[in-house]
Motif scaffolding. Sequence first.
Motif, PDB file in Angstrom:
ATOM      1  N   LEU A   1      74.870  76.780 138.028  1.00  0.00           N
ATOM      2  CA  LEU A   1      73.009  75.824 137.736  1.00  0.00           C
ATOM      3  C   LEU A   1      72.305  77.975 137.484  1.00  0.00           C
ATOM      4  O   LEU A   1      71.808  78.043 135.659  1.00  0.00           O
ATOM      5  CB  LEU A   1      73.118  75.535 138.479  1.00  0.00           C
ATOM      6  N   PHE A   2      72.278  78.647 138.268  1.00  0.00           N
ATOM      7  CA  PHE A   2      71.446  79.364 137.795  1.00  0.00           C
ATOM      8  C   PHE A   2      71.905  80.229 136.242  1.00  0.00           C
ATOM      9  O   PHE A   2      71.335  80.536 135.483  1.00  0.00           O
ATOM     10  CB  PHE A   2      71.477  80.434 139.026  1.00  0.00           C
TER      11      PHE A   2
ATOM     12  N   SER B   1      74.906  73.125 122.748  1.00  0.00           N
ATOM     13  CA  SER B   1      75.161  71.633 123.471  1.00  0.00           C
ATOM     14  C   SER B   1      76.226  71.230 123.890  1.00  0.00           C
ATOM     15  O   SER B   1      76.349  70.371 124.368  1.00  0.00           O
ATOM     16  CB  SER B   1      74.247  70.778 122.635  1.00  0.00           C
ATOM     17  N   ARG B   2      77.306  71.320 122.990  1.00  0.00           N
ATOM     18  CA  ARG B   2      78.632  70.562 122.963  1.00  0.00           C
ATOM     19  C   ARG B   2      79.157  70.997 124.171  1.00  0.00           C
ATOM     20  O   ARG B   2      80.204  70.510 124.675  1.00  0.00           O
ATOM     21  CB  ARG B   2      79.538  71.223 121.841  1.00  0.00           C
ATOM     22  N   LYS B   3      79.083  72.959 124.409  1.00  0.00           N
ATOM     23  CA  LYS B   3      80.110  72.855 125.438  1.00  0.00           C
ATOM     24  C   LYS B   3      79.551  72.774 126.933  1.00  0.00           C
ATOM     25  O   LYS B   3      80.736  71.824 127.369  1.00  0.00           O
ATOM     26  CB  LYS B   3      79.755  74.615 125.472  1.00  0.00           C
ATOM     27  N   GLN B   4      78.370  72.222 126.350  1.00  0.00           N
ATOM     28  CA  GLN B   4      77.965  71.739 128.234  1.00  0.00           C
ATOM     29  C   GLN B   4      78.325  70.126 128.598  1.00  0.00           C
ATOM     30  O   GLN B   4      78.300  70.002 129.265  1.00  0.00           O
ATOM     31  CB  GLN B   4      75.976  71.646 127.735  1.00  0.00           C
ATOM     32  N   LEU B   5      78.573  69.251 126.883  1.00  0.00           N
ATOM     33  CA  LEU B   5      78.593  68.158 127.329  1.00  0.00           C
ATOM     34  C   LEU B   5      80.445  67.774 127.755  1.00  0.00           C
ATOM     35  O   LEU B   5      80.828  67.358 128.510  1.00  0.00           O
ATOM     36  CB  LEU B   5      78.957  67.324 125.882  1.00  0.00           C
ATOM     37  N   GLU B   6      80.841  69.070 126.906  1.00  0.00           N
ATOM     38  CA  GLU B   6      82.272  69.336 127.607  1.00  0.00           C
ATOM     39  C   GLU B   6      82.528  69.487 128.687  1.00  0.00           C
ATOM     40  O   GLU B   6      83.461  68.974 129.925  1.00  0.00           O
ATOM     41  CB  GLU B   6      83.211  69.900 126.723  1.00  0.00           C
TER      42      GLU B   6
ATOM     43  N   GLN C   1      79.951  68.778 131.415  1.00  0.00           N
ATOM     44  CA  GLN C   1      79.508  67.742 131.955  1.00  0.00           C
ATOM     45  C   GLN C   1      80.745  67.153 132.116  1.00  0.00           C
ATOM     46  O   GLN C   1      81.639  66.255 133.715  1.00  0.00           O
ATOM     47  CB  GLN C   1      78.881  67.113 132.014  1.00  0.00           C
ATOM     48  N   ALA C   2      81.278  66.374 130.986  1.00  0.00           N
ATOM     49  CA  ALA C   2      82.149  65.731 131.047  1.00  0.00           C
ATOM     50  C   ALA C   2      83.750  65.410 131.469  1.00  0.00           C
ATOM     51  O   ALA C   2      84.031  65.239 132.971  1.00  0.00           O
ATOM     52  CB  ALA C   2      83.229  65.155 130.156  1.00  0.00           C
ATOM     53  N   GLU C   3      83.948  67.208 132.122  1.00  0.00           N
ATOM     54  CA  GLU C   3      85.423  68.009 132.309  1.00  0.00           C
ATOM     55  C   GLU C   3      84.970  67.784 134.276  1.00  0.00           C
ATOM     56  O   GLU C   3      85.331  67.057 135.340  1.00  0.00           O
ATOM     57  CB  GLU C   3      84.812  69.124 132.178  1.00  0.00           C
ATOM     58  N   GLU C   4      83.430  68.233 134.562  1.00  0.00           N
ATOM     59  CA  GLU C   4      83.077  67.958 135.857  1.00  0.00           C
ATOM     60  C   GLU C   4      83.368  66.063 136.435  1.00  0.00           C
ATOM     61  O   GLU C   4      83.258  66.367 137.613  1.00  0.00           O
ATOM     62  CB  GLU C   4      81.515  68.723 136.265  1.00  0.00           C
ATOM     63  N   SER C   5      82.561  65.141 135.461  1.00  0.00           N
ATOM     64  CA  SER C   5      82.396  64.015 135.793  1.00  0.00           C
ATOM     65  C   SER C   5      83.945  63.387 136.193  1.00  0.00           C
ATOM     66  O   SER C   5      84.140  62.830 137.046  1.00  0.00           O
ATOM     67  CB  SER C   5      82.312  63.750 134.554  1.00  0.00           C
ATOM     68  N   ALA C   6      85.196  64.135 135.539  1.00  0.00           N
ATOM     69  CA  ALA C   6      86.078  63.476 135.535  1.00  0.00           C
ATOM     70  C   ALA C   6      86.853  63.978 136.694  1.00  0.00           C
ATOM     71  O   ALA C   6      87.774  63.404 137.780  1.00  0.00           O
ATOM     72  CB  ALA C   6      87.379  64.238 133.979  1.00  0.00           C
ATOM     73  N   LEU C   7      86.649  64.898 137.204  1.00  0.00           N
ATOM     74  CA  LEU C   7      86.751  65.979 138.428  1.00  0.00           C
ATOM     75  C   LEU C   7      86.686  65.079 139.450  1.00  0.00           C
ATOM     76  O   LEU C   7      87.453  65.133 140.555  1.00  0.00           O
ATOM     77  CB  LEU C   7      86.898  67.771 138.325  1.00  0.00           C
TER      78      LEU C   7
END
Length: 295
Positions: free
Chosen positions: A281-282, A31-36, A38-44
Amino acid sequence: MEPARAACRGGEPRTGVLAHLERLEAEAIRSRKQLEQQAEESALESKINKLRSLRDQLRADVKRRQATIEASTANSEPNRMAGIDEPEDLQRKQENMKGILQAYHFTGLSGKLTSRGVCVCISTAFEGNLLDSYFVDLVIQKPLRIHHHSVPVFIPLEELSAKYLQTDIQHFLFSLSEYLNAYSGRRYQADQLQSEFADFLAGPLQRNPLCNLLAFTYKVELKSQSFPFCARLMYKDITVTLPTDVAVTCQAGEPSTSQEEQRVAHENLFRSKPLHQVFALFAKKGEKLDMSLIS
Protein backbone atom coordinates in the motif's frame (compact mmCIF):
# COMPACT_ATOMS: atom_id res chain seq x y z
CA MET A 1 9.55 25.55 -35.55
CA GLU A 2 13.10 24.23 -35.35
CA PRO A 3 13.84 25.97 -32.02
CA ALA A 4 10.65 24.48 -30.55
CA ARG A 5 11.65 20.98 -31.62
CA ALA A 6 15.12 21.47 -30.25
CA ALA A 7 13.67 22.52 -26.92
CA CYS A 8 11.67 19.28 -26.74
CA ARG A 9 14.74 17.22 -27.53
CA GLY A 10 16.73 19.02 -24.89
CA GLY A 11 14.45 17.85 -22.12
CA GLU A 12 12.04 20.77 -21.86
CA PRO A 13 8.54 19.67 -20.75
CA ARG A 14 6.15 19.23 -23.64
CA THR A 15 2.94 21.21 -23.69
CA GLY A 16 -0.20 21.36 -25.72
CA VAL A 17 -2.76 18.78 -26.83
CA LEU A 18 -0.22 16.01 -27.52
CA ALA A 19 1.30 16.23 -24.05
CA HIS A 20 -2.18 16.23 -22.51
CA LEU A 21 -3.14 13.11 -24.48
CA GLU A 22 0.05 11.37 -23.36
CA ARG A 23 -0.74 12.14 -19.72
CA LEU A 24 -4.28 10.81 -20.15
CA GLU A 25 -2.94 7.65 -21.74
CA ALA A 26 -0.46 7.13 -18.87
CA GLU A 27 -3.22 7.65 -16.31
CA ALA A 28 -5.47 5.18 -18.16
CA ILE A 29 -2.70 2.57 -18.14
CA ARG A 30 -2.15 3.04 -14.41
CA SER A 31 -5.88 2.80 -13.72
CA ARG A 32 -6.19 -0.38 -15.78
CA LYS A 33 -3.27 -1.99 -13.94
CA GLN A 34 -4.80 -1.06 -10.57
CA LEU A 35 -8.17 -2.53 -11.59
CA GLU A 36 -6.49 -5.74 -12.79
CA GLN A 37 -4.55 -6.05 -9.55
CA GLN A 38 -7.67 -5.46 -7.48
CA ALA A 39 -9.52 -8.12 -9.49
CA GLU A 40 -6.68 -10.60 -8.93
CA GLU A 41 -6.61 -9.85 -5.20
CA SER A 42 -10.39 -10.26 -4.99
CA ALA A 43 -10.27 -13.59 -6.83
CA LEU A 44 -7.46 -14.86 -4.62
CA GLU A 45 -9.29 -13.80 -1.45
CA SER A 46 -12.43 -15.58 -2.68
CA LYS A 47 -10.43 -18.75 -3.36
CA ILE A 48 -8.83 -18.62 0.08
CA ASN A 49 -12.23 -18.19 1.74
CA LYS A 50 -13.60 -21.20 -0.16
CA LEU A 51 -10.62 -23.32 0.91
CA ARG A 52 -11.04 -22.22 4.52
CA SER A 53 -14.73 -23.10 4.36
CA LEU A 54 -13.85 -26.53 2.97
CA ARG A 55 -11.26 -27.01 5.69
CA ASP A 56 -13.77 -26.12 8.41
CA GLN A 57 -16.32 -28.48 6.91
CA LEU A 58 -13.79 -31.31 6.78
CA ARG A 59 -12.82 -30.66 10.38
CA ALA A 60 -16.46 -30.80 11.41
CA ASP A 61 -16.91 -34.08 9.49
CA VAL A 62 -13.87 -35.56 11.22
CA LYS A 63 -15.21 -34.51 14.62
CA ARG A 64 -18.57 -36.13 13.89
CA ARG A 65 -16.85 -39.31 12.75
CA GLN A 66 -14.69 -39.37 15.85
CA ALA A 67 -17.75 -38.83 18.06
CA THR A 68 -19.55 -41.70 16.34
CA ILE A 69 -16.57 -43.99 16.88
CA GLU A 70 -16.33 -43.02 20.55
CA ALA A 71 -20.06 -43.48 21.08
CA SER A 72 -19.96 -46.89 19.42
CA THR A 73 -17.03 -47.91 21.57
CA ALA A 74 -18.73 -46.71 24.75
CA ASN A 75 -21.92 -48.62 23.97
CA SER A 76 -20.15 -51.91 23.27
CA GLU A 77 -20.62 -54.79 25.67
CA PRO A 78 -18.14 -54.65 28.56
CA ASN A 79 -17.30 -58.34 28.24
CA ARG A 80 -16.49 -57.96 24.56
CA MET A 81 -14.20 -55.00 25.25
CA ALA A 82 -12.52 -56.85 28.05
CA GLY A 83 -11.76 -59.72 25.70
CA ILE A 84 -9.76 -57.61 23.24
CA ASP A 85 -6.08 -58.24 23.75
CA GLU A 86 -3.40 -55.62 23.24
CA PRO A 87 -2.41 -56.54 19.63
CA GLU A 88 -6.03 -56.26 18.50
CA ASP A 89 -6.39 -52.95 20.34
CA LEU A 90 -3.28 -51.55 18.62
CA GLN A 91 -4.53 -52.77 15.25
CA ARG A 92 -7.84 -51.01 15.84
CA LYS A 93 -5.96 -47.80 16.68
CA GLN A 94 -4.00 -48.08 13.45
CA GLU A 95 -7.18 -48.48 11.40
CA ASN A 96 -8.75 -45.47 13.15
CA MET A 97 -5.60 -43.43 12.51
CA LYS A 98 -5.64 -44.40 8.83
CA GLY A 99 -9.23 -43.23 8.48
CA ILE A 100 -8.47 -39.94 10.25
CA LEU A 101 -5.49 -39.25 7.97
CA GLN A 102 -7.62 -39.84 4.88
CA ALA A 103 -10.17 -37.31 6.17
CA TYR A 104 -7.42 -34.79 7.00
CA HIS A 105 -5.83 -34.85 3.54
CA PHE A 106 -7.39 -31.56 2.37
CA THR A 107 -6.64 -29.72 5.62
CA GLY A 108 -2.86 -29.76 5.10
CA LEU A 109 -2.37 -32.99 7.05
CA SER A 110 -1.29 -36.22 5.43
CA GLY A 111 0.57 -39.31 6.47
CA LYS A 112 1.43 -42.93 5.92
CA LEU A 113 1.47 -46.01 8.09
CA THR A 114 4.87 -47.25 9.22
CA SER A 115 6.08 -50.40 10.94
CA ARG A 116 5.93 -48.51 14.26
CA GLY A 117 2.71 -46.61 13.70
CA VAL A 118 2.18 -43.56 11.48
CA CYS A 119 4.23 -40.64 10.14
CA VAL A 120 2.17 -37.45 9.88
CA CYS A 121 3.16 -34.64 7.51
CA ILE A 122 1.90 -31.11 8.26
CA SER A 123 2.05 -28.78 5.25
CA THR A 124 1.85 -25.04 5.95
CA ALA A 125 0.54 -22.25 3.73
CA PHE A 126 -0.20 -18.53 3.82
CA GLU A 127 -2.39 -16.55 1.41
CA GLY A 128 -2.53 -19.55 -0.92
CA ASN A 129 1.27 -19.95 -0.99
CA LEU A 130 2.55 -23.38 0.00
CA LEU A 131 5.37 -23.02 2.51
CA ASP A 132 7.29 -25.55 4.62
CA SER A 133 6.26 -29.05 5.64
CA TYR A 134 6.99 -30.75 8.97
CA PHE A 135 6.64 -34.37 10.06
CA VAL A 136 5.87 -36.15 13.31
CA ASP A 137 6.61 -39.88 13.53
CA LEU A 138 4.19 -41.49 16.01
CA VAL A 139 4.62 -44.90 17.61
CA ILE A 140 1.23 -46.51 18.21
CA GLN A 141 1.56 -48.29 21.50
CA LYS A 142 0.49 -47.76 25.08
CA PRO A 143 1.11 -44.93 25.66
CA LEU A 144 1.35 -43.19 22.28
CA ARG A 145 4.72 -41.52 21.83
CA ILE A 146 6.64 -39.42 19.31
CA HIS A 147 9.60 -41.30 17.85
CA HIS A 148 11.14 -38.28 16.09
CA HIS A 149 10.01 -35.10 14.35
CA SER A 150 11.11 -31.98 12.42
CA VAL A 151 9.08 -29.45 14.42
CA PRO A 152 11.17 -26.36 15.39
CA VAL A 153 12.29 -26.29 19.00
CA PHE A 154 10.37 -23.08 19.76
CA ILE A 155 6.99 -24.66 18.93
CA PRO A 156 5.47 -26.06 22.17
CA LEU A 157 5.35 -29.67 20.92
CA GLU A 158 6.00 -31.27 24.32
CA GLU A 159 3.26 -29.17 25.93
CA LEU A 160 0.74 -30.12 23.23
CA SER A 161 1.80 -33.76 23.42
CA ALA A 162 1.35 -33.93 27.19
CA LYS A 163 -2.03 -32.21 26.94
CA TYR A 164 -3.70 -33.99 24.01
CA LEU A 165 -1.70 -36.88 22.52
CA GLN A 166 -3.03 -39.62 24.80
CA THR A 167 -6.63 -38.38 25.00
CA ASP A 168 -7.43 -36.58 21.73
CA ILE A 169 -4.99 -37.09 18.86
CA GLN A 170 -7.26 -35.08 16.55
CA HIS A 171 -6.95 -32.04 18.80
CA PHE A 172 -3.20 -32.62 19.06
CA LEU A 173 -2.72 -32.59 15.26
CA PHE A 174 -4.99 -29.59 14.66
CA SER A 175 -3.32 -27.57 17.43
CA LEU A 176 0.17 -28.40 16.17
CA SER A 177 -0.89 -27.46 12.63
CA GLU A 178 -2.24 -24.14 13.91
CA TYR A 179 1.08 -23.26 15.59
CA LEU A 180 3.14 -24.27 12.54
CA ASN A 181 0.93 -22.40 10.04
CA ALA A 182 1.05 -19.23 12.15
CA TYR A 183 4.85 -19.43 12.45
CA SER A 184 5.28 -20.03 8.72
CA GLY A 185 2.89 -17.14 7.95
CA ARG A 186 4.80 -14.69 10.14
CA ARG A 187 8.13 -15.76 8.68
CA TYR A 188 6.74 -15.46 5.15
CA GLN A 189 5.66 -11.87 5.82
CA ALA A 190 9.07 -10.95 7.21
CA ASP A 191 10.84 -12.57 4.24
CA GLN A 192 8.59 -10.72 1.80
CA LEU A 193 9.34 -7.41 3.50
CA GLN A 194 13.09 -7.99 3.22
CA SER A 195 13.03 -9.23 -0.38
CA GLU A 196 10.30 -7.12 -1.99
CA PHE A 197 10.36 -3.85 -0.04
CA ALA A 198 13.99 -3.49 1.04
CA ASP A 199 14.06 0.05 -0.40
CA PHE A 200 11.72 1.19 2.37
CA LEU A 201 13.93 -0.18 5.15
CA ALA A 202 16.55 1.96 6.84
CA GLY A 203 18.70 -0.78 8.35
CA PRO A 204 18.16 -4.49 8.94
CA LEU A 205 14.89 -6.14 9.98
CA GLN A 206 15.29 -7.55 13.48
CA ARG A 207 13.37 -10.72 14.34
CA ASN A 208 13.61 -13.61 16.76
CA PRO A 209 13.53 -17.30 15.67
CA LEU A 210 9.76 -17.61 16.30
CA CYS A 211 9.14 -14.39 14.31
CA ASN A 212 6.75 -13.17 16.99
CA LEU A 213 8.81 -10.04 17.63
CA LEU A 214 9.77 -7.83 14.69
CA ALA A 215 11.48 -4.44 14.79
CA PHE A 216 12.51 -2.27 11.86
CA THR A 217 12.99 1.33 10.74
CA TYR A 218 11.47 2.48 7.47
CA LYS A 219 11.36 5.72 5.53
CA VAL A 220 8.39 7.33 3.85
CA GLU A 221 7.86 10.62 2.09
CA LEU A 222 5.51 13.26 3.42
CA LYS A 223 5.14 16.47 1.45
CA SER A 224 8.31 15.71 -0.55
CA GLN A 225 10.34 15.15 2.63
CA SER A 226 11.60 11.78 3.85
CA PHE A 227 10.78 10.81 7.43
CA PRO A 228 11.96 7.70 9.32
CA PHE A 229 9.48 5.69 11.38
CA CYS A 230 10.41 2.91 13.78
CA ALA A 231 8.00 -0.03 14.15
CA ARG A 232 7.86 -2.77 16.77
CA LEU A 233 5.39 -5.63 16.20
CA MET A 234 4.69 -8.23 18.85
CA TYR A 235 2.62 -11.42 18.46
CA LYS A 236 1.77 -12.47 22.02
CA ASP A 237 -0.51 -15.19 20.66
CA ILE A 238 1.83 -17.35 18.55
CA THR A 239 -1.10 -19.03 16.78
CA VAL A 240 -1.92 -15.83 14.82
CA THR A 241 -0.34 -14.06 11.84
CA LEU A 242 -1.30 -10.48 12.76
CA PRO A 243 0.42 -8.66 15.63
CA THR A 244 -1.35 -8.21 18.96
CA ASP A 245 0.78 -5.19 19.97
CA VAL A 246 2.03 -2.51 17.58
CA ALA A 247 4.15 0.55 18.35
CA VAL A 248 5.19 3.03 15.66
CA THR A 249 7.27 6.09 16.51
CA CYS A 250 8.54 8.96 14.38
CA GLN A 251 12.29 9.49 14.69
CA ALA A 252 12.26 13.02 13.28
CA GLY A 253 11.93 14.73 16.65
CA GLU A 254 8.62 16.27 17.65
CA PRO A 255 6.13 15.05 15.00
CA SER A 256 3.94 17.48 13.14
CA THR A 257 0.19 17.02 12.90
CA SER A 258 0.45 15.24 9.53
CA GLN A 259 3.27 13.00 10.79
CA GLU A 260 1.21 12.03 13.84
CA GLU A 261 -1.77 11.21 11.63
CA GLN A 262 0.43 9.01 9.47
CA ARG A 263 1.93 7.31 12.53
CA VAL A 264 -1.53 6.38 13.84
CA ALA A 265 -2.61 5.22 10.36
CA HIS A 266 0.48 3.02 10.13
CA GLU A 267 -0.22 1.39 13.50
CA ASN A 268 -3.77 0.55 12.44
CA LEU A 269 -2.56 -0.87 9.12
CA PHE A 270 0.03 -3.11 10.79
CA ARG A 271 -2.68 -4.44 13.13
CA SER A 272 -5.18 -5.19 10.36
CA LYS A 273 -3.12 -6.36 7.36
CA PRO A 274 -0.18 -8.69 6.71
CA LEU A 275 3.15 -6.90 6.86
CA HIS A 276 4.03 -7.07 3.15
CA GLN A 277 0.53 -5.91 2.18
CA VAL A 278 1.02 -2.75 4.25
CA PHE A 279 4.22 -1.90 2.37
CA ALA A 280 2.50 -2.72 -0.92
CA LEU A 281 0.00 0.00 0.00
CA PHE A 282 2.84 2.39 0.80
CA ALA A 283 4.35 1.76 -2.62
CA LYS A 284 1.02 1.98 -4.48
CA LYS A 285 -0.26 5.13 -2.78
CA GLY A 286 3.08 6.93 -2.66
CA GLU A 287 2.57 7.16 1.13
CA LYS A 288 -0.48 9.43 0.75
CA LEU A 289 -2.40 7.38 3.27
CA ASP A 290 -5.60 8.17 5.03
CA MET A 291 -7.85 6.25 7.37
CA SER A 292 -10.12 5.16 4.51
CA LEU A 293 -7.39 2.70 3.42
CA ILE A 294 -7.81 0.70 6.60
CA SER A 295 -10.37 -2.08 6.24
